[in-house]
Design a protein around this motif. Structure first.
Motif, PDB file in Angstrom:
ATOM      1  N   VAL A 207       0.860  -1.187   0.000  1.00 25.59           N
ATOM      2  CA  VAL A 207       0.000   0.000   0.000  1.00 25.59           C
ATOM      3  C   VAL A 207       0.895   1.235   0.000  1.00 25.59           C
ATOM      4  CG1 VAL A 207      -1.730   1.347   1.253  1.00 25.59           C
ATOM      5  CG2 VAL A 207      -1.868  -1.158   1.224  1.00 25.59           C
ATOM      6  N   TYR A 208       0.640   2.130  -0.935  1.00 28.12           N
ATOM      7  CA  TYR A 208       1.368   3.393  -1.051  1.00 28.12           C
ATOM      8  C   TYR A 208       0.396   4.484  -0.606  1.00 28.12           C
ATOM      9  CZ  TYR A 208       4.086   7.079  -3.487  1.00 28.12           C
ATOM     10  OH  TYR A 208       4.818   8.197  -3.815  1.00 28.12           O
ATOM     11  N   ASP A 209       0.638   5.028   0.606  1.00 25.03           N
ATOM     12  CA  ASP A 209      -0.350   5.907   1.231  1.00 25.03           C
ATOM     13  C   ASP A 209       0.166   7.335   1.366  1.00 25.03           C
ATOM     14  OD1 ASP A 209      -2.414   7.066   2.624  1.00 25.03           O
ATOM     15  OD2 ASP A 209      -1.917   6.125   4.531  1.00 25.03           O
ATOM     16  N   PHE A 216      -6.233   5.131   5.063  1.00 22.78           N
ATOM     17  CA  PHE A 216      -5.224   4.211   5.596  1.00 22.78           C
ATOM     18  C   PHE A 216      -5.903   3.056   6.328  1.00 22.78           C
ATOM     19  CE2 PHE A 216      -3.007   2.609   9.278  1.00 22.78           C
ATOM     20  CZ  PHE A 216      -1.760   2.270   8.790  1.00 22.78           C
ATOM     21  N   ALA A 219      -7.473   0.568   3.871  1.00 20.85           N
ATOM     22  CA  ALA A 219      -6.485  -0.215   3.131  1.00 20.85           C
ATOM     23  C   ALA A 219      -5.758  -1.194   4.050  1.00 20.85           C
ATOM     24  CB  ALA A 219      -5.486   0.724   2.452  1.00 20.85           C
ATOM     25  N   PHE A 220      -5.471  -0.762   5.274  1.00 22.86           N
ATOM     26  CA  PHE A 220      -4.822  -1.634   6.249  1.00 22.86           C
ATOM     27  C   PHE A 220      -5.635  -2.906   6.458  1.00 22.86           C
ATOM     28  CE2 PHE A 220      -4.046  -3.217  10.493  1.00 22.86           C
ATOM     29  CZ  PHE A 220      -2.684  -3.058  10.705  1.00 22.86           C
ATOM     30  N   CYS A 223      -5.254  -5.619   3.717  1.00 22.24           N
ATOM     31  CA  CYS A 223      -3.918  -6.123   3.410  1.00 22.24           C
ATOM     32  C   CYS A 223      -3.852  -7.645   3.500  1.00 22.24           C
ATOM     33  CB  CYS A 223      -2.893  -5.530   4.380  1.00 22.24           C
ATOM     34  SG  CYS A 223      -2.364  -3.860   3.954  1.00 22.24           S
ATOM     35  N   ARG A 228       3.235  -4.826   2.954  1.00 28.99           N
ATOM     36  CA  ARG A 228       4.032  -3.673   3.370  1.00 28.99           C
ATOM     37  C   ARG A 228       3.227  -2.417   3.083  1.00 28.99           C
ATOM     38  NH1 ARG A 228       5.227  -7.534  -0.065  1.00 28.99           N
ATOM     39  NH2 ARG A 228       6.689  -6.441  -1.462  1.00 28.99           N
ATOM     40  N   ILE A 229       3.189  -1.509   4.070  1.00 27.31           N
ATOM     41  CA  ILE A 229       2.465  -0.241   3.917  1.00 27.31           C
ATOM     42  C   ILE A 229       3.473   0.890   3.983  1.00 27.31           C
ATOM     43  CG2 ILE A 229       0.675   1.280   4.819  1.00 27.31           C
ATOM     44  CD1 ILE A 229      -0.644  -1.134   6.108  1.00 27.31           C
ATOM     45  N   ILE A 252       2.329  -7.669   8.981  1.00 28.03           N
ATOM     46  CA  ILE A 252       2.340  -6.460   8.150  1.00 28.03           C
ATOM     47  C   ILE A 252       3.489  -5.558   8.578  1.00 28.03           C
ATOM     48  CG2 ILE A 252       1.076  -4.336   7.616  1.00 28.03           C
ATOM     49  CD1 ILE A 252      -1.492  -5.963   7.814  1.00 28.03           C
ATOM     50  N   LEU A 254       5.045  -1.760   8.479  1.00 33.27           N
ATOM     51  CA  LEU A 254       4.728  -0.346   8.283  1.00 33.27           C
ATOM     52  C   LEU A 254       6.036   0.397   8.052  1.00 33.27           C
ATOM     53  CD1 LEU A 254       2.179   1.455   8.362  1.00 33.27           C
ATOM     54  CD2 LEU A 254       2.719   1.940  10.754  1.00 33.27           C
TER      55      LEU A 254
END
Length: 323
Positions: A207-209, A216, A219-220, A223, A228-229, A252, A254
């Protein structure tokens, strides 16, 4: 020469005449033709950016132009070379002095407008996705704020790296820009449920936030295990509500990422990334999306486009016609 100058944080920046600077050792004097704008420029006008200089200073982080002179005992692009420079400031001016090591030659087919729209947005996306998140071909990349200055480049770079890209943006017009940039799937954040739509598409690996807040959180929750966020920015104004126990259960990761910070402690991967991106441009694999170009005399209007979120891709200020 004319420059768009911040004299203090209580008054708007203004177009001002100042003496032409002289390059010192290690510097190059550049005849600036165009400069890209960033949200950081807005923060600097109020002294709220983490690397705001002490006034007076000129705005503009992404100048492109022609080297006209080098400082004493300085190795760098020879006078006459078309370059782009990451300066941190000083780009909204007719001329400027910049670290010669940060002045990179342009491909022959690259205009000054494209060069000025290139560094921060593409550099952020490429280093974040490649150097930090290790995005792999075939993985699913979700881009929040996909029609913005950095988000749109994440869509492009993700596709070049072989990912399946889900673009999240507000409204049909912005989503169409994302589609043209190569997005495989589109989610309208005004009308669709981000979490449900991502999960229906198989979940997110990366995720590209650039938004934060509720997006966020959605999307979290969509996942996949081992996702990877990337925390790029918080355009919503709301910091993410991170659930460490959920990170643990789903493994996950971050990742906080600030592109400009690498100039201070590890510039080599940043420079290598820019060289790769310039090569991709030369090969026709990526092209900046510039939604607005305005002359230096209208720099305040150009900044207002960012402030009012009326742009897609990049806003570029023009000092002189392209050559």
């Amino acid at each position: 020469m004319k420059t768009f100058l911040v004299t203090d944080f209580d008054h708007p920046a203004q177009l001002t005449d100042i003496p032409t600077p002289t390059p010192a050792q290690g510097q190059a004097l550049v005849d600036i033709r165009a400069c890209g704008l960033n949200f950081a420029d807005l923060l600097m006008t109020k002294g709220k950016y983490q690397e705001t200089p002490t006034p007076p200073f000129s705005l503009g982080m992404e100048p492109a132009g022609i080297v006209t002179a080098l400082g004493p005992d300085t190795d760098g692009p020879a006078p006459g070379t078309r370059v782009v420079a990451f300066s941190g400031q000083g780009g909204l001016a007719e001329q400027g002095v910049f670290d010669a090591a940060r002045c990179l030659p342009l491909p022959d087919n690259m205009s000054f407008e494209d060069a000025a729209a290139f560094q921060v947005a593409y550099g952020t996306s490429h280093m974040a996705l490649d150097y930090k998140a290790r995005l792999q071909p075939g993985e699913t990349l979700v881009v929040l704020g996909a029609a913005g200055g950095v988000g749109l480049t994440a869509v492009e770079v993700g596709k070049v790296m072989g990912a399946r890209v889900i673009a999240c943006a507000r409204g049909a017009d912005k989503l169409e820009v994302c589609r043209r940039a190569g997005a495989d799937h589109l989610i309208d954040t005004d009308t669709q449920d981000i979490r449900n739509e991502i999960k229906a598409l198989g979940g997110a690996d990366v995720v590209y936030d650039a938004i934060g807040g509720d997006q966020f959180n959605a999307a979290f929750r969509a996942c996949n295990p081992d996702a990877r966020i990337l925390l790029i920015g918080f355009a919503s104004g709301d910091l993410p509500d991170v659930r460490p126990n959920h990170m643990l259960v789903k493994n996950i990761t971050l990742i906080g990422f600030y592109w400009g910070g690498y100039l201070a402690f590890r510039p080599e991967p940043l420079i290598d990334s820019l060289r790769q991106l310039l090569a991709w441009y030369g090969e026709g694999k990526i092209r900046p999306h510039v939604s607005h170009t305005l002359p230096l005399e209208r720099a305040d209007e150009a900044l207002d486009l960012l402030r009012q979120r009326k742009s897609t891709g990049k806003v570029v200020v023009i000092m002189s016609p392209s050559t």
